[in-house]
Motif scaffolding. Structure first.
Motif, PDB file in Angstrom:
ATOM      1  N   ASP A 192     -33.780  21.666   4.594  1.00  0.00           N
ATOM      2  CA  ASP A 192     -34.783  22.607   4.112  1.00  0.00           C
ATOM      3  C   ASP A 192     -36.103  22.463   4.862  1.00  0.00           C
ATOM      4  O   ASP A 192     -37.141  22.939   4.403  1.00  0.00           O
ATOM      5  N   ASP A 193     -36.077  21.812   6.024  1.00  0.00           N
ATOM      6  CA  ASP A 193     -37.287  21.572   6.794  1.00  0.00           C
ATOM      7  C   ASP A 193     -37.768  22.857   7.458  1.00  0.00           C
ATOM      8  O   ASP A 193     -36.996  23.568   8.103  1.00  0.00           O
ATOM      9  N   ALA A 194     -39.053  23.149   7.342  1.00  0.00           N
ATOM     10  CA  ALA A 194     -39.603  24.398   7.872  1.00  0.00           C
ATOM     11  C   ALA A 194     -39.603  24.440   9.394  1.00  0.00           C
ATOM     12  O   ALA A 194     -39.603  25.525   9.990  1.00  0.00           O
ATOM     13  N   ASP A 195     -39.604  23.281  10.043  1.00  0.00           N
ATOM     14  CA  ASP A 195     -39.695  23.218  11.506  1.00  0.00           C
ATOM     15  C   ASP A 195     -38.354  22.929  12.174  1.00  0.00           C
ATOM     16  O   ASP A 195     -38.309  22.606  13.362  1.00  0.00           O
ATOM     17  N   LYS A 196     -37.272  23.038  11.436  1.00  0.00           N
ATOM     18  CA  LYS A 196     -35.969  22.684  11.996  1.00  0.00           C
ATOM     19  C   LYS A 196     -35.557  23.605  13.133  1.00  0.00           C
ATOM     20  O   LYS A 196     -34.917  23.171  14.093  1.00  0.00           O
ATOM     21  N   GLY A 197     -35.935  24.876  13.079  1.00  0.00           N
ATOM     22  CA  GLY A 197     -35.557  25.822  14.129  1.00  0.00           C
ATOM     23  C   GLY A 197     -36.143  25.442  15.471  1.00  0.00           C
ATOM     24  O   GLY A 197     -35.438  25.424  16.492  1.00  0.00           O
ATOM     25  N   GLN A 198     -37.423  25.090  15.474  1.00  0.00           N
ATOM     26  CA  GLN A 198     -38.070  24.695  16.721  1.00  0.00           C
ATOM     27  C   GLN A 198     -37.511  23.375  17.230  1.00  0.00           C
ATOM     28  O   GLN A 198     -37.322  23.192  18.440  1.00  0.00           O
ATOM     29  N   ALA A 199     -37.215  22.453  16.319  1.00  0.00           N
ATOM     30  CA  ALA A 199     -36.670  21.157  16.727  1.00  0.00           C
ATOM     31  C   ALA A 199     -35.301  21.327  17.388  1.00  0.00           C
ATOM     32  O   ALA A 199     -35.039  20.742  18.457  1.00  0.00           O
ATOM     33  N   VAL A 200     -34.439  22.127  16.798  1.00  0.00           N
ATOM     34  CA  VAL A 200     -33.105  22.339  17.358  1.00  0.00           C
ATOM     35  C   VAL A 200     -33.200  23.108  18.670  1.00  0.00           C
ATOM     36  O   VAL A 200     -32.495  22.794  19.644  1.00  0.00           O
ATOM     37  N   TYR A 201     -34.054  24.097  18.733  1.00  0.00           N
ATOM     38  CA  TYR A 201     -34.254  24.874  19.968  1.00  0.00           C
ATOM     39  C   TYR A 201     -34.663  23.959  21.123  1.00  0.00           C
ATOM     40  O   TYR A 201     -34.065  23.995  22.215  1.00  0.00           O
ATOM     41  N   GLN A 202     -35.656  23.122  20.903  1.00  0.00           N
ATOM     42  CA  GLN A 202     -36.136  22.241  21.964  1.00  0.00           C
ATOM     43  C   GLN A 202     -35.129  21.138  22.283  1.00  0.00           C
ATOM     44  O   GLN A 202     -35.090  20.635  23.415  1.00  0.00           O
ATOM     45  N   THR A 203     -34.300  20.772  21.304  1.00  0.00           N
ATOM     46  CA  THR A 203     -33.230  19.810  21.577  1.00  0.00           C
ATOM     47  C   THR A 203     -32.201  20.427  22.514  1.00  0.00           C
ATOM     48  O   THR A 203     -31.715  19.764  23.451  1.00  0.00           O
ATOM     49  N   ILE A 204     -31.868  21.684  22.285  1.00  0.00           N
ATOM     50  CA  ILE A 204     -30.936  22.383  23.179  1.00  0.00           C
ATOM     51  C   ILE A 204     -31.534  22.528  24.567  1.00  0.00           C
ATOM     52  O   ILE A 204     -30.841  22.348  25.585  1.00  0.00           O
ATOM     53  N   VAL A 205     -32.831  22.823  24.634  1.00  0.00           N
ATOM     54  CA  VAL A 205     -33.518  22.911  25.935  1.00  0.00           C
ATOM     55  C   VAL A 205     -33.449  21.575  26.659  1.00  0.00           C
ATOM     56  O   VAL A 205     -33.175  21.509  27.868  1.00  0.00           O
ATOM     57  N   ASP A 206     -33.668  20.484  25.931  1.00  0.00           N
ATOM     58  CA  ASP A 206     -33.608  19.148  26.531  1.00  0.00           C
ATOM     59  C   ASP A 206     -32.221  18.867  27.085  1.00  0.00           C
ATOM     60  O   ASP A 206     -32.065  18.283  28.166  1.00  0.00           O
ATOM     61  N   ALA A 207     -31.195  19.318  26.357  1.00  0.00           N
ATOM     62  CA  ALA A 207     -29.815  19.043  26.772  1.00  0.00           C
ATOM     63  C   ALA A 207     -29.376  19.914  27.940  1.00  0.00           C
ATOM     64  O   ALA A 207     -28.789  19.418  28.912  1.00  0.00           O
ATOM     65  N   LEU A 208     -29.663  21.216  27.860  1.00  0.00           N
ATOM     66  CA  LEU A 208     -29.130  22.146  28.850  1.00  0.00           C
ATOM     67  C   LEU A 208     -30.048  22.350  30.051  1.00  0.00           C
ATOM     68  O   LEU A 208     -29.571  22.483  31.180  1.00  0.00           O
ATOM     69  N   THR A 209     -31.340  22.379  29.814  1.00  0.00           N
ATOM     70  CA  THR A 209     -32.291  22.707  30.878  1.00  0.00           C
ATOM     71  C   THR A 209     -32.858  21.468  31.544  1.00  0.00           C
ATOM     72  O   THR A 209     -33.071  21.455  32.764  1.00  0.00           O
TER      73      THR A 209
END
Length: 257
Positions: free
Chosen positions: A84-101
């Motif tokens: 229920d974390d309000a910032d989870k979307g940004q955290a997951v997005y940047q995690t994917i960026v870290d992994a793929l980019t």
């Protein structure tokens, strides 16, 4: 560069669609933000774009994650998004960026020096702990129709993670797990695949129509749990540490007579 905020609904499809669109901008990822829901105060010098869930875009994001990062990372990201974390979307997005980019790949969750990756890791662990506890604390009760029914009120959205566990252990039973906070039903027909029902409200009576056998066993189990307790060893603080109060509201042995 101008900050861009992609406003998504709080769902796996909504956030993955936002991540797809963030990559589609091809403007780098430093100034793009995934925001869940609207906020009261808009930021100056920023643009907002509302994202509507798209099954095709969601499927492409899921396929890329599974193909390039593996199922373990995909499940971990889904668990992070179940909180229920309000910032989870940004955290997951940047995690994917870290992994793929940025090249951390399948070992991305080890890169906890990145604050977004660390947050994703912690959110995944939070959901994992909730799942682990509910596997022990879920209580089924038999209704008049012979259906096993369980009502839960978890902090995280975990029904889709619980259903495979109980389907594997109760393959011959008709059962339902109902998340009353989100109006989500996990439905398992006997000898068939389970599925989720969402977007519907179930108007439950104050007293569910339990079977006669269920009423008897419920009384026996409650009496058993109360009589085996050793008064001299009663430790409410330890009990609440091992079994938080928010779970006890949904457990038969703690039900008020």
């Amino acid at each position: 560069m101008e900050e861009k905020y992609l406003v998504c609904e709080d769902s796996l499809e909504g956030i993955f669609t936002g991540i797809y669109d963030a990559y589609a901008f091809r403007e780098g990822h430093e100034h793009i933000h995934i925001q869940i829901g609207e906020e009261e105060n808009l930021k100056l010098f920023a643009t907002y774009r509302y994202i509507f869930p798209d099954d095709v875009k969601t499927g492409k994001v899921i396929g890329t994650i599974q193909r390039r990062l593996g199922m373990d990372i995909y499940v971990a990201l889904c668990k992070a998004l179940a909180t229920d974390d309000a910032d989870k979307g940004q955290a997951v997005y940047q995690t994917i960026v870290d992994a793929l980019t940025r090249g951390s790949g399948r070992r991305v969750l080890e890169n906890v020096s990145n604050p977004y990756v660390e947050k994703t890791f912690n959110l995944c662990r939070k959901t994992g702990n909730e799942i682990h506890r509910l596997m022990e604390f879920v209580r089924f009760q038999e209704l008049e129709q012979g259906i096993l029914f369980s009502k839960i009120g978890p902090v995280c959205n975990v029904v889709s993670f619980l259903m495979p566990h109980f389907s594997d252990r109760l393959p011959l039973e008709d059962f339902i797990i109902y998340d009353e906070k989100r109006g989500i039903f996990g439905v398992h027909p006997a000898r068939k695949e389970w599925y989720l029902v969402t977007g519907q409200e179930l108007k439950l009576d104050e007293r569910l129509p339990y079977s006669e056998k269920e009423e008897s066993y419920r009384d026996l189990f409650t009496h058993f749990c109360r009589t085996i307790a050793i008064k001299e060893r009663k430790n409410l603080k330890l009990q609440q540490q091992m079994l938080p109060l928010r779970f006890q509201d949904y457990m038969v042995e703690f039900a008020e007579k």
